[in-house]
Design an enzyme around this catalytic site. Structure first.
Site, PDB file in Angstrom:
ATOM      1  N   ASP A  56     -21.410  -7.299  64.777  1.00 43.80           N
ATOM      2  CA  ASP A  56     -21.683  -8.566  64.523  1.00 43.80           C
ATOM      3  C   ASP A  56     -20.850  -9.833  64.970  1.00 43.80           C
ATOM      4  O   ASP A  56     -20.989 -10.672  64.762  1.00 43.80           O
ATOM      5  CB  ASP A  56     -21.952  -8.547  62.996  1.00 43.80           C
TER       6      ASP A  56
ATOM      7  N   TYR B 246     -11.550 -11.164  68.994  1.00 48.38           N
ATOM      8  CA  TYR B 246     -10.666  -9.889  68.995  1.00 48.38           C
ATOM      9  C   TYR B 246      -9.752  -9.966  70.212  1.00 48.38           C
ATOM     10  O   TYR B 246      -8.539  -9.003  70.207  1.00 48.38           O
ATOM     11  CB  TYR B 246     -11.435  -8.734  68.919  1.00 48.38           C
TER      12      TYR B 246
HETATM   13  N1  LIG Z   1     -19.679  -3.267  63.905  1.00 47.61           N
HETATM   14  C1  LIG Z   1     -19.218  -4.278  63.273  1.00 47.61           C
HETATM   15  O1  LIG Z   1     -19.293  -5.533  63.742  1.00 47.61           O
HETATM   16  C2  LIG Z   1     -18.905  -4.181  61.839  1.00 47.61           C
HETATM   17  C3  LIG Z   1     -19.068  -5.289  60.805  1.00 47.61           C
HETATM   18  C4  LIG Z   1     -18.730  -4.855  59.496  1.00 47.61           C
HETATM   19  C5  LIG Z   1     -18.086  -3.578  59.061  1.00 47.61           C
HETATM   20  N2  LIG Z   1     -18.073  -2.597  60.086  1.00 47.61           N
HETATM   21  C6  LIG Z   1     -17.661  -1.381  59.582  1.00 47.61           C
HETATM   22  O2  LIG Z   1     -18.427  -1.042  58.243  1.00 47.61           O
HETATM   23  C7  LIG Z   1     -17.930   0.106  57.924  1.00 47.61           C
HETATM   24  C8  LIG Z   1     -17.841  -0.164  56.411  1.00 47.61           C
HETATM   25  O3  LIG Z   1     -16.720  -0.957  56.254  1.00 47.61           O
HETATM   26  P1  LIG Z   1     -16.187  -1.423  54.755  1.00 47.61           P
HETATM   27  O4  LIG Z   1     -15.005  -2.301  54.784  1.00 47.61           O
HETATM   28  O5  LIG Z   1     -17.429  -1.694  53.818  1.00 47.61           O
HETATM   29  O6  LIG Z   1     -15.803   0.096  54.196  1.00 47.61           O
HETATM   30  P2  LIG Z   1     -15.804   0.858  52.682  1.00 47.61           P
HETATM   31  O7  LIG Z   1     -14.837   1.828  52.415  1.00 47.61           O
HETATM   32  O8  LIG Z   1     -16.098  -0.248  51.527  1.00 47.61           O
HETATM   33  O9  LIG Z   1     -17.308   1.416  52.714  1.00 47.61           O
HETATM   34  C9  LIG Z   1     -17.520   2.638  53.437  1.00 47.61           C
HETATM   35  C10 LIG Z   1     -18.326   3.617  52.575  1.00 47.61           C
HETATM   36  O10 LIG Z   1     -18.825   4.677  53.609  1.00 47.61           O
HETATM   37  C11 LIG Z   1     -18.514   6.067  52.312  1.00 47.61           C
HETATM   38  N3  LIG Z   1     -18.224   6.976  53.585  1.00 47.61           N
HETATM   39  C12 LIG Z   1     -17.157   7.565  54.120  1.00 47.61           C
HETATM   40  N4  LIG Z   1     -17.283   8.480  54.887  1.00 47.61           N
HETATM   41  C13 LIG Z   1     -18.727   8.966  54.756  1.00 47.61           C
HETATM   42  C14 LIG Z   1     -19.520   9.896  55.161  1.00 47.61           C
HETATM   43  N5  LIG Z   1     -19.107  10.912  55.998  1.00 47.61           N
HETATM   44  N6  LIG Z   1     -21.129   9.983  55.070  1.00 47.61           N
HETATM   45  C15 LIG Z   1     -21.397   9.017  54.010  1.00 47.61           C
HETATM   46  N7  LIG Z   1     -20.747   7.849  53.487  1.00 47.61           N
HETATM   47  C16 LIG Z   1     -19.404   8.101  53.725  1.00 47.61           C
HETATM   48  C17 LIG Z   1     -17.332   5.610  51.536  1.00 47.61           C
HETATM   49  O11 LIG Z   1     -17.426   6.456  50.330  1.00 47.61           O
HETATM   50  C18 LIG Z   1     -17.588   4.155  51.219  1.00 47.61           C
HETATM   51  O12 LIG Z   1     -18.599   4.049  50.439  1.00 47.61           O
HETATM   52  C19 LIG Z   1     -16.535   0.291  58.603  1.00 47.61           C
HETATM   53  O13 LIG Z   1     -16.563   1.206  59.395  1.00 47.61           O
HETATM   54  C20 LIG Z   1     -16.383  -0.996  59.106  1.00 47.61           C
HETATM   55  O14 LIG Z   1     -15.706  -0.995  60.092  1.00 47.61           O
HETATM   56  C21 LIG Z   1     -18.620  -2.984  61.244  1.00 47.61           C
HETATM   57  O1  LIG Z   2     -10.851  -7.608  58.326  1.00 52.12           O
HETATM   58  P1  LIG Z   2     -12.200  -7.542  57.813  1.00 52.12           P
HETATM   59  O2  LIG Z   2     -12.495  -6.263  56.914  1.00 52.12           O
HETATM   60  O3  LIG Z   2     -12.575  -8.691  56.890  1.00 52.12           O
HETATM   61  O4  LIG Z   2     -13.528  -7.996  59.135  1.00 52.12           O
HETATM   62  C1  LIG Z   2     -13.494  -6.697  59.979  1.00 52.12           C
HETATM   63  C2  LIG Z   2     -14.725  -6.827  60.620  1.00 52.12           C
HETATM   64  O5  LIG Z   2     -14.683  -8.110  61.466  1.00 52.12           O
HETATM   65  C3  LIG Z   2     -15.948  -8.425  62.033  1.00 52.12           C
HETATM   66  O6  LIG Z   2     -16.956  -8.581  61.145  1.00 52.12           O
HETATM   67  C4  LIG Z   2     -17.113  -9.971  60.477  1.00 52.12           C
HETATM   68  C5  LIG Z   2     -18.259 -10.338  60.962  1.00 52.12           C
HETATM   69  O7  LIG Z   2     -18.363 -10.748  62.173  1.00 52.12           O
HETATM   70  C6  LIG Z   2     -18.622 -11.447  60.071  1.00 52.12           C
HETATM   71  O8  LIG Z   2     -20.210 -12.127  60.422  1.00 52.12           O
HETATM   72  C7  LIG Z   2     -18.671 -11.324  58.772  1.00 52.12           C
HETATM   73  O9  LIG Z   2     -19.782 -10.518  58.070  1.00 52.12           O
HETATM   74  O10 LIG Z   2     -17.304 -10.735  58.203  1.00 52.12           O
HETATM   75  C8  LIG Z   2     -16.880  -9.550  58.908  1.00 52.12           C
HETATM   76  C9  LIG Z   2     -15.523  -9.548  58.615  1.00 52.12           C
HETATM   77  O11 LIG Z   2     -15.513  -9.593  57.265  1.00 52.12           O
HETATM   78  C10 LIG Z   2     -16.119  -7.295  63.121  1.00 52.12           C
HETATM   79  O12 LIG Z   2     -17.121  -7.722  63.763  1.00 52.12           O
HETATM   80  C11 LIG Z   2     -16.271  -5.927  62.482  1.00 52.12           C
HETATM   81  O13 LIG Z   2     -16.375  -4.992  63.429  1.00 52.12           O
HETATM   82  C12 LIG Z   2     -14.854  -5.707  61.576  1.00 52.12           C
HETATM   83  O14 LIG Z   2     -14.897  -4.633  60.912  1.00 52.12           O
HETATM   84 MN   LIG Z   3     -17.448  -5.534  65.392  1.00 53.99          MN
END
Ligand SMILES: NC(=O)c1ccc[n+]([C@@H]2O[C@H](COP(=O)([O-])OP(=O)(O)OC[C@H]3O[C@@H](n4cnc5c(N)ncnc54)[C@H](O)[C@@H]3O)[C@@H](O)[C@H]2O)c1
Ligand SMILES: O=P(O)(O)OC[C@H]1O[C@H](O[C@H]2[C@H](O)[C@@H](O)[C@@H](O)O[C@@H]2CO)[C@H](O)[C@@H](O)[C@@H]1O
Ligand SMILES: [Mn+2]
Length: 441
Positions: free
Chosen positions: A172, A264
């Site tokens: 995102d 980033y």
């Molecule tokens: N690509 C992006 O731009 C983007 C944006 C926002 C968040 N994220 C990603 O989303 C994910 C969630 O972030 P968060 O900070 O909310 O983490 P979080 O730890 O709050 O939530 C993750 C959840 O996944 C569960 N989990 C862990 N392993 C699992 C498995 N094998 N099967 C099913 N459930 C499992 C955990 O129990 C937890 O409830 C992270 O990987 C984060 O980096 C990516």
């Molecule tokens: O350090 P964090 O956990 O706050 O953020 C890490 C993530 O940062 C980006 O996601 C943003 C997103 O772009 C924005 O729209 C909003 O939803 O907040 C997020 C951050 O809180 C990044 O793209 C992710 O890959 C990271 O996990």
């Molecule tokens: Mn990302």
């Protein structure tokens, strides 16, 4: 319009409630019949699930069913869409990643440098297993994965599932940056048409058009440089760490004015400055635990206690809306344009075909159709090639159980470079990740 059965895997996530609000906001464009939560952590899932139940009763009464489970078959059977947002090792391991890197004087970050490598090696195993599980019960489901580090996860999944065009990795950050562009240009973000190239969390906007084809790029750059750059999405607008990051993106534009950078890139272009800004006892993971996670947990607990979502601190965010709009474009073959991660195959002509690149694509019922980028200039190509080699070495080290490749990876990574440091960091991370990483000899 066919109504969808959506599964959220990793439903205990801190992003889930924002996603649920976004599903409500987008229900006309992405109508649902059923929502199912799946997680391995019952407690973490239950809090979000109970709050969601209340929210849906009040704001999504037409939904036929909402349920939550830790049973894979129950979750994935007959799924149309699975949104995957898992974090292997949780925020506790993220904190360790960040602190170990900082202890060695290098960038301590979730997806960049040694932190990203450590997290990548944890994510690969669970993500491969999860995709096998989903495919066992829902061979045709669309899987939208945003589990990080998306670049490394995407490369590993492509190796394991090379022909699965219904498996898409997505981030995102580009759209979150575009919200800030839209604010500066005083237009709706969905009216902007970006041109972009790079790897995940390692890319540049080359052009920003509107839907009529007007080019706003140069005016936008000038406005950012003259008047500043701030996060505008509700989720991050008031977050000091994100405010500093956007300000640093302005500096990157001053230093390299050719293209508009992904935020980033600050970790790769100014690594020493990033280290200096950090407090090792209060890294980003701790800020998230005390900030976003606490806020979401408190909000859910209050909703459950009161039995209503009225007055709750919940909001639609760009993260959720973006994933849902992308899903709708796949489901209803509308071919809308989104920046996603796909195999290069000639899209960026002077990068390898097998690179997982982040570029604008049309999302159709046949998957993501990338738009041609062409040749990229030497500076960006050089930076990308180094980062790509780092990512590939991490993935190869996982599949081949090869520790030497981790040292090579960190030596190539712009946040480390020094071989002595690379070796010491790898040793520390092996100890910290016991049980999560392959057993490196
Ligand atoms: N690509 C992006 O731009 C983007 C944006 C926002 C968040 N994220 C990603 O989303 C994910 C969630 O972030 P968060 O900070 O909310 O983490 P979080 O730890 O709050 O939530 C993750 C959840 O996944 C569960 N989990 C862990 N392993 C699992 C498995 N094998 N099967 C099913 N459930 C499992 C955990 O129990 C937890 O409830 C992270 O990987 C984060 O980096 C990516
Ligand atoms: O350090 P964090 O956990 O706050 O953020 C890490 C993530 O940062 C980006 O996601 C943003 C997103 O772009 C924005 O729209 C909003 O939803 O907040 C997020 C951050 O809180 C990044 O793209 C992710 O890959 C990271 O996990
Ligand atoms: Mn990302």
């Amino acid at each position: 319009m066919k109504k969808q059965r959506l599964v959220v895997a990793g439903s205990g996530s801190t992003y889930t409630m924002g996603m649920m609000m976004s599903l409500i906001e987008e229900k006309e464009r992405f109508p649902l019949k059923e929502v199912v939560f799946y997680d391995i952590d019952e407690q973490r899932q239950e809090r979000n699930a109970k709050a969601t139940q209340i929210l849906f009763q009040e704001q999504y009464p037409e939904l036929e069913s909402f349920s939550y489970t830790t049973n894979k078959e129950e979750a994935f059977k007959e799924a149309d869409f699975v949104f995957v947002q898992i974090r292997t090792g949780g925020l506790a391991m993220r904190e360790q990643d960040e602190q170990i890197a900082l202890k060695h004087g290098v960038v301590g970050q979730e997806t960049c440098g040694p932190g990203g490598m450590a997290y990548g090696l944890r994510s690969i195993r669970d993500m491969i297993q999860l995709v096998y599980d989903i495919r066992q019960y829902a061979p045709e489901a669309w899987i939208l994965n945003y589990t990080n580090p998306a670049a490394i996860v995407a490369d590993a999944l492509k190796r394991e599932f090379p022909h699965d065009y219904r498996l898409l990795n997505i981030c995102d950050m580009p759209i979150a940056i575009m919200i800030s562009y839209a604010k500066i240009l005083d237009v709706d973000v969905w009216d902007l048409v970006p041109e972009y190239f790079g790897l995940n969390h390692f890319g540049w906007f080359t052009k920003i058009y509107d839907k009529e084809g007007n080019d706003h790029t140069e005016r936008l750059k000038q406005l950012i440089i003259e008047t500043g750059f701030t996060p505008e999405d509700t989720e991050i607008a008031n977050d000091v760490s994100w405010q500093k990051t956007f300000e640093q993106a302005r500096q990157m534009l001053i230093d390299f004015p050719e293209f508009l950078p992904n935020t980033y890139l600050q970790y790769y272009l100014y690594p020493e400055d990033m280290v200096e800004k950090e407090d090792p006892n209060h890294t980003r993971a701790r800020q998230v635990i005390e900030g976003r996670q606490k806020r979401v947990h408190d909000t859910c607990d209050q909703m459950i206690e009161k039995g209503t979502a009225k007055g709750a601190d919940l909001h639609v965010d760009i993260h959720g809306v973006f994933m849902i709009k992308a899903a709708a474009s796949l489901a209803y073959n509308s071919g809308q344009r989104f920046i996603v991660i796909v195999e290069n195959n000639g899209v960026i002509t002077n990068l390898p075909d097998d690179a997982m690149v982040e570029v604008p694509c049309l999302l159709t019922s046949q998957g993501a159709k990338p738009l041609v980028v062409g040749e990229i200039p030497t500076f960006y190509k050089g930076l990308i090639e180094g980062q790509l080699a780092y990512e590939k070495l991490v993935v190869e080290s996982y599949f081949e159980n090869n520790k030497q490749k981790l040292i090579q990876a960190l030596t190539l990574n712009r946040t480390v470079v020094n071989v002595k440091k690379a070796k010491a960091i790898v040793e520390d991370l092996i100890v910290a990740n016991k049980g999560y990483w392959p057993n490196y000899e």
